[in-house]
Design a protein around this motif. Structure first.
Motif, PDB file in Angstrom:
ATOM      1  N   VAL A 121     114.694 100.360  51.902  1.00 17.34           N
ATOM      2  CA  VAL A 121     115.124 101.510  51.564  1.00 17.34           C
ATOM      3  C   VAL A 121     112.839 101.840  51.219  1.00 17.34           C
ATOM      4  CG1 VAL A 121     113.925 102.907  49.380  1.00 17.34           C
ATOM      5  CG2 VAL A 121     116.128 100.918  49.462  1.00 17.34           C
ATOM      6  N   ALA A 122     111.672 100.497  51.539  1.00 21.48           N
ATOM      7  CA  ALA A 122     110.172 100.560  51.960  1.00 21.48           C
ATOM      8  C   ALA A 122     109.795 101.586  52.842  1.00 21.48           C
ATOM      9  CB  ALA A 122     110.067  99.451  51.227  1.00 21.48           C
ATOM     10  N   LYS A 123     111.450 100.884  54.101  1.00 19.65           N
ATOM     11  CA  LYS A 123     110.958 101.163  54.915  1.00 19.65           C
ATOM     12  C   LYS A 123     112.036 102.300  55.721  1.00 19.65           C
ATOM     13  CE  LYS A 123     112.167  97.101  57.344  1.00 19.65           C
ATOM     14  NZ  LYS A 123     113.464  95.993  57.986  1.00 19.65           N
ATOM     15  N   LEU A 124     112.134 102.870  55.500  1.00 20.80           N
ATOM     16  CA  LEU A 124     112.917 104.738  55.252  1.00 20.80           C
ATOM     17  C   LEU A 124     111.990 105.659  54.749  1.00 20.80           C
ATOM     18  CD1 LEU A 124     116.745 103.912  54.701  1.00 20.80           C
ATOM     19  CD2 LEU A 124     115.760 104.558  56.486  1.00 20.80           C
ATOM     20  N   GLU A 125     111.648 105.273  53.648  1.00 17.82           N
ATOM     21  CA  GLU A 125     110.478 106.263  52.282  1.00 17.82           C
ATOM     22  C   GLU A 125     109.645 105.926  53.696  1.00 17.82           C
ATOM     23  OE1 GLU A 125     109.558 104.245  48.887  1.00 17.82           O
ATOM     24  OE2 GLU A 125     112.073 105.586  47.596  1.00 17.82           O
ATOM     25  N   ASP A 126     108.379 104.803  55.031  1.00 19.12           N
ATOM     26  CA  ASP A 126     107.579 104.917  55.431  1.00 19.12           C
ATOM     27  C   ASP A 126     107.349 105.539  56.441  1.00 19.12           C
ATOM     28  OD1 ASP A 126     104.936 103.927  55.931  1.00 19.12           O
ATOM     29  OD2 ASP A 126     106.224 102.464  57.014  1.00 19.12           O
ATOM     30  N   ALA A 127     109.229 105.649  56.852  1.00 17.92           N
ATOM     31  CA  ALA A 127     109.281 106.613  57.976  1.00 17.92           C
ATOM     32  C   ALA A 127     109.388 107.829  57.441  1.00 17.92           C
ATOM     33  CB  ALA A 127     110.629 106.530  58.657  1.00 17.92           C
ATOM     34  N   MET A 128     109.820 108.209  56.241  1.00 17.64           N
ATOM     35  CA  MET A 128     110.045 109.790  56.025  1.00 17.64           C
ATOM     36  C   MET A 128     108.328 110.330  55.990  1.00 17.64           C
ATOM     37  SD  MET A 128     112.331 112.449  56.143  1.00 17.64           S
ATOM     38  CE  MET A 128     110.825 113.934  55.269  1.00 17.64           C
ATOM     39  N   ASP A 129     107.738 109.158  55.063  1.00 17.84           N
ATOM     40  CA  ASP A 129     106.118 109.435  55.138  1.00 17.84           C
ATOM     41  C   ASP A 129     105.287 109.925  56.591  1.00 17.84           C
ATOM     42  OD1 ASP A 129     105.979 109.363  52.493  1.00 17.84           O
ATOM     43  OD2 ASP A 129     105.093 107.509  51.996  1.00 17.84           O
ATOM     44  N   LEU A 130     106.238 109.370  57.772  1.00 22.12           N
ATOM     45  CA  LEU A 130     105.450 109.553  58.933  1.00 22.12           C
ATOM     46  C   LEU A 130     106.084 111.890  59.172  1.00 22.12           C
ATOM     47  CD1 LEU A 130     103.902 108.486  61.189  1.00 22.12           C
ATOM     48  CD2 LEU A 130     105.640 107.588  62.368  1.00 22.12           C
ATOM     49  N   ILE A 131     106.758 111.266  59.153  1.00 18.18           N
ATOM     50  CA  ILE A 131     108.010 112.965  59.542  1.00 18.18           C
ATOM     51  C   ILE A 131     106.618 113.937  58.133  1.00 18.18           C
ATOM     52  CG2 ILE A 131     109.318 114.608  59.532  1.00 18.18           C
ATOM     53  CD1 ILE A 131     111.407 112.273  60.120  1.00 18.18           C
ATOM     54  N   ARG A 132     106.670 113.558  57.353  1.00 17.30           N
ATOM     55  CA  ARG A 132     105.562 114.775  56.736  1.00 17.30           C
ATOM     56  C   ARG A 132     104.390 114.397  56.721  1.00 17.30           C
ATOM     57  NH1 ARG A 132     107.402 112.109  52.311  1.00 17.30           N
ATOM     58  NH2 ARG A 132     109.273 112.934  51.891  1.00 17.30           N
ATOM     59  N   GLU A 133     103.665 114.101  56.975  1.00 18.56           N
ATOM     60  CA  GLU A 133     102.196 113.625  57.858  1.00 18.56           C
ATOM     61  C   GLU A 133     102.297 114.522  58.130  1.00 18.56           C
ATOM     62  OE1 GLU A 133     101.103 109.523  57.468  1.00 18.56           O
ATOM     63  OE2 GLU A 133     101.695 109.490  55.096  1.00 18.56           O
ATOM     64  N   ASN A 134     102.892 114.931  59.596  1.00 16.72           N
ATOM     65  CA  ASN A 134     102.968 115.518  61.105  1.00 16.72           C
ATOM     66  C   ASN A 134     103.177 116.533  61.069  1.00 16.72           C
ATOM     67  OD1 ASN A 134     101.323 113.222  63.054  1.00 16.72           O
ATOM     68  ND2 ASN A 134     102.370 111.516  61.674  1.00 16.72           N
ATOM     69  N   ALA A 135     104.168 117.032  60.058  1.00 14.14           N
ATOM     70  CA  ALA A 135     104.909 118.359  60.507  1.00 14.14           C
ATOM     71  C   ALA A 135     103.991 119.439  60.495  1.00 14.14           C
ATOM     72  CB  ALA A 135     106.226 117.841  59.684  1.00 14.14           C
ATOM     73  N   GLY A 136     103.862 120.072  61.189  1.00 17.67           N
ATOM     74  CA  GLY A 136     103.103 121.622  61.065  1.00 17.67           C
ATOM     75  C   GLY A 136     101.872 121.016  62.150  1.00 17.67           C
ATOM     76  N   GLN A 137     101.602 119.321  62.219  1.00 15.15           N
ATOM     77  CA  GLN A 137     100.540 118.972  62.306  1.00 15.15           C
ATOM     78  C   GLN A 137     100.234 119.166  64.638  1.00 15.15           C
ATOM     79  OE1 GLN A 137      97.587 118.977  60.556  1.00 15.15           O
ATOM     80  NE2 GLN A 137      99.718 119.414  59.033  1.00 15.15           N
ATOM     81  N   LEU A 138     101.438 117.930  64.419  1.00 17.55           N
ATOM     82  CA  LEU A 138     101.511 118.179  65.405  1.00 17.55           C
ATOM     83  C   LEU A 138     102.561 118.663  67.123  1.00 17.55           C
ATOM     84  CD1 LEU A 138     101.283 114.180  66.204  1.00 17.55           C
ATOM     85  CD2 LEU A 138     100.332 115.397  66.213  1.00 17.55           C
ATOM     86  N   ASP A 139     101.969 118.947  67.883  1.00 19.47           N
ATOM     87  CA  ASP A 139     102.924 119.982  69.521  1.00 19.47           C
ATOM     88  C   ASP A 139     103.392 119.533  69.157  1.00 19.47           C
ATOM     89  OD1 ASP A 139     102.080 122.577  68.080  1.00 19.47           O
ATOM     90  OD2 ASP A 139      99.938 122.320  69.391  1.00 19.47           O
ATOM     91  N   GLY A 140     105.002 120.030  69.669  1.00 18.56           N
ATOM     92  CA  GLY A 140     105.733 119.473  70.839  1.00 18.56           C
ATOM     93  C   GLY A 140     106.442 118.215  70.500  1.00 18.56           C
ATOM     94  N   PHE A 141     105.888 117.038  71.916  1.00 12.78           N
ATOM     95  CA  PHE A 141     106.232 116.198  72.383  1.00 12.78           C
ATOM     96  C   PHE A 141     105.969 114.984  71.687  1.00 12.78           C
ATOM     97  CE2 PHE A 141     106.095 111.870  74.773  1.00 12.78           C
ATOM     98  CZ  PHE A 141     107.715 111.536  75.057  1.00 12.78           C
ATOM     99  N   GLU A 142     104.567 115.018  70.990  1.00 17.11           N
ATOM    100  CA  GLU A 142     103.915 114.360  70.218  1.00 17.11           C
ATOM    101  C   GLU A 142     104.828 114.135  69.027  1.00 17.11           C
ATOM    102  OE1 GLU A 142      99.922 115.809  70.188  1.00 17.11           O
ATOM    103  OE2 GLU A 142      99.355 113.500  71.061  1.00 17.11           O
ATOM    104  N   PHE A 143     105.253 115.254  68.014  1.00 14.85           N
ATOM    105  CA  PHE A 143     105.705 114.698  66.908  1.00 14.85           C
ATOM    106  C   PHE A 143     107.024 114.712  67.489  1.00 14.85           C
ATOM    107  CE2 PHE A 143     108.484 117.465  63.707  1.00 14.85           C
ATOM    108  CZ  PHE A 143     108.081 116.984  62.922  1.00 14.85           C
ATOM    109  N   LEU A 144     107.979 114.712  68.984  1.00 14.02           N
ATOM    110  CA  LEU A 144     109.243 113.756  68.821  1.00 14.02           C
ATOM    111  C   LEU A 144     108.946 112.548  68.670  1.00 14.02           C
ATOM    112  CD1 LEU A 144     110.563 116.821  71.394  1.00 14.02           C
ATOM    113  CD2 LEU A 144     111.189 116.842  69.207  1.00 14.02           C
ATOM    114  N   MET A 145     108.381 112.030  69.469  1.00 18.27           N
ATOM    115  CA  MET A 145     107.415 110.854  68.990  1.00 18.27           C
ATOM    116  C   MET A 145     107.807 109.887  67.853  1.00 18.27           C
ATOM    117  SD  MET A 145     108.183 109.929  72.339  1.00 18.27           S
ATOM    118  CE  MET A 145     109.597 111.492  72.972  1.00 18.27           C
ATOM    119  N   VAL A 146     107.414 111.207  66.804  1.00 16.57           N
ATOM    120  CA  VAL A 146     107.376 110.944  65.678  1.00 16.57           C
ATOM    121  C   VAL A 146     109.171 110.663  65.145  1.00 16.57           C
ATOM    122  CG1 VAL A 146     106.820 112.026  62.568  1.00 16.57           C
ATOM    123  CG2 VAL A 146     104.951 111.566  65.172  1.00 16.57           C
TER     124      VAL A 146
END
Length: 242
Positions: A121-146
């Motif tokens: 659960v902690a791993k999944l929440e951590d990965a979801m936090d990564l998406i939340r922190e970078n959504a709208g901040q990174l463009d294109g390929f970099e966000f797809l890597m997230v």
């Protein structure tokens, strides 16, 4: 805040490594040049010129070109030589649907196996936090890597590392470069968060059908974006096929 700090994927180079320094150096130069935009789709890769730039013989350059041709990164023909492959909207959409089927499989198995470890659960929440922190901040390929990091965590929870290997074999790193040409990733950041939060919640709840359904919604929504539709983020999106 997410503890995941590396979204550069050095393992792509490890997976293609020949064990020979000169060949690996050429491989890295071409791939990094592609990701940085130094090489454009359709552009010729001139072996002798690259050999001179890197101060290596022509042999490792040719080896690297043949490896990347096998990976689908380079088109190699007798008369035209080596060119960086290009992709149109239809090809990118097809590759997305293929990749998405792997991701959908992963979220279903993750929901079935999330209770196998206290850390999941902690791993999944951590990965979801990564998406939340970078959504709208990174463009294109970099966000797809997230997003890919998110799915690598999902595959770990699912206890299916083979899904990561399948992603690499399908050439995700290459076709994903073209993906942002058809989707304004930064603009739709909030929807990426919402879609993946629904998937995460279903996995944590141990609901395979719910996780797969939530990801199927994301697949169809992304399909619509690739095909030129621009949904209103303030209104619920409904697939025209439903």
């Amino acid at each position: 805040m997410s503890t995941i700090t590396d979204i550069t994927f050095p393992d792509i180079f490890e997976s293609l490594s020949t064990g020979r320094d000169s060949s690996d150096r050429v491989l890295r130069t071409i791939i990094e040049g592609l990701l940085a935009g130094r090489y454009q789709p359709g552009e010729r890769v001139v072996a002798r010129q690259l050999a001179e730039e890197l101060d290596v013989s022509i042999v490792p350059v040719r080896e690297a070109i043949h490896i990347l041709a096998g990976e689908g990164v380079i088109d190699l023909t007798a008369r035209k030589g080596a060119r960086i492959r290009s992709m149109d909207r239809e090809e990118v959409g097809n590759w997305w649907r293929i990749q998405a089927s792997i991701a959908r499989l992963g979220v279903g198995f993750a929901a079935r196996r999330v209770a196998h470890s206290e850390d999941n659960v902690a791993k999944l929440e951590d990965a979801m936090d990564l998406i939340r922190e970078n959504a709208g901040q990174l463009d294109g390929f970099e966000f797809l890597m997230v997003l890919l990091r998110f799915h690598m965590v999902v595959h770990d929870v699912a206890q299916m590392p083979e899904l990561n290997d399948a992603t690499r074999r399908l050439g995700f790193f290459f076709w994903a470069i073209f993906f942002p040409q058809f989707i304004p990733v930064r603009e739709y950041g909030p929807m990426y968060v919402r879609n993946h939060q629904r998937v995460t919640d279903a996995i944590i709840s141990g609901d395979p059908a719910g996780a797969e359904s939530a990801y199927q919604y994301h697949i169809e929504w992304t399909d619509a974006l690739v095909n030129g539709e621009r949904p209103d983020m303030d209104r619920p999106w409904v697939s025209a096929s439903r």
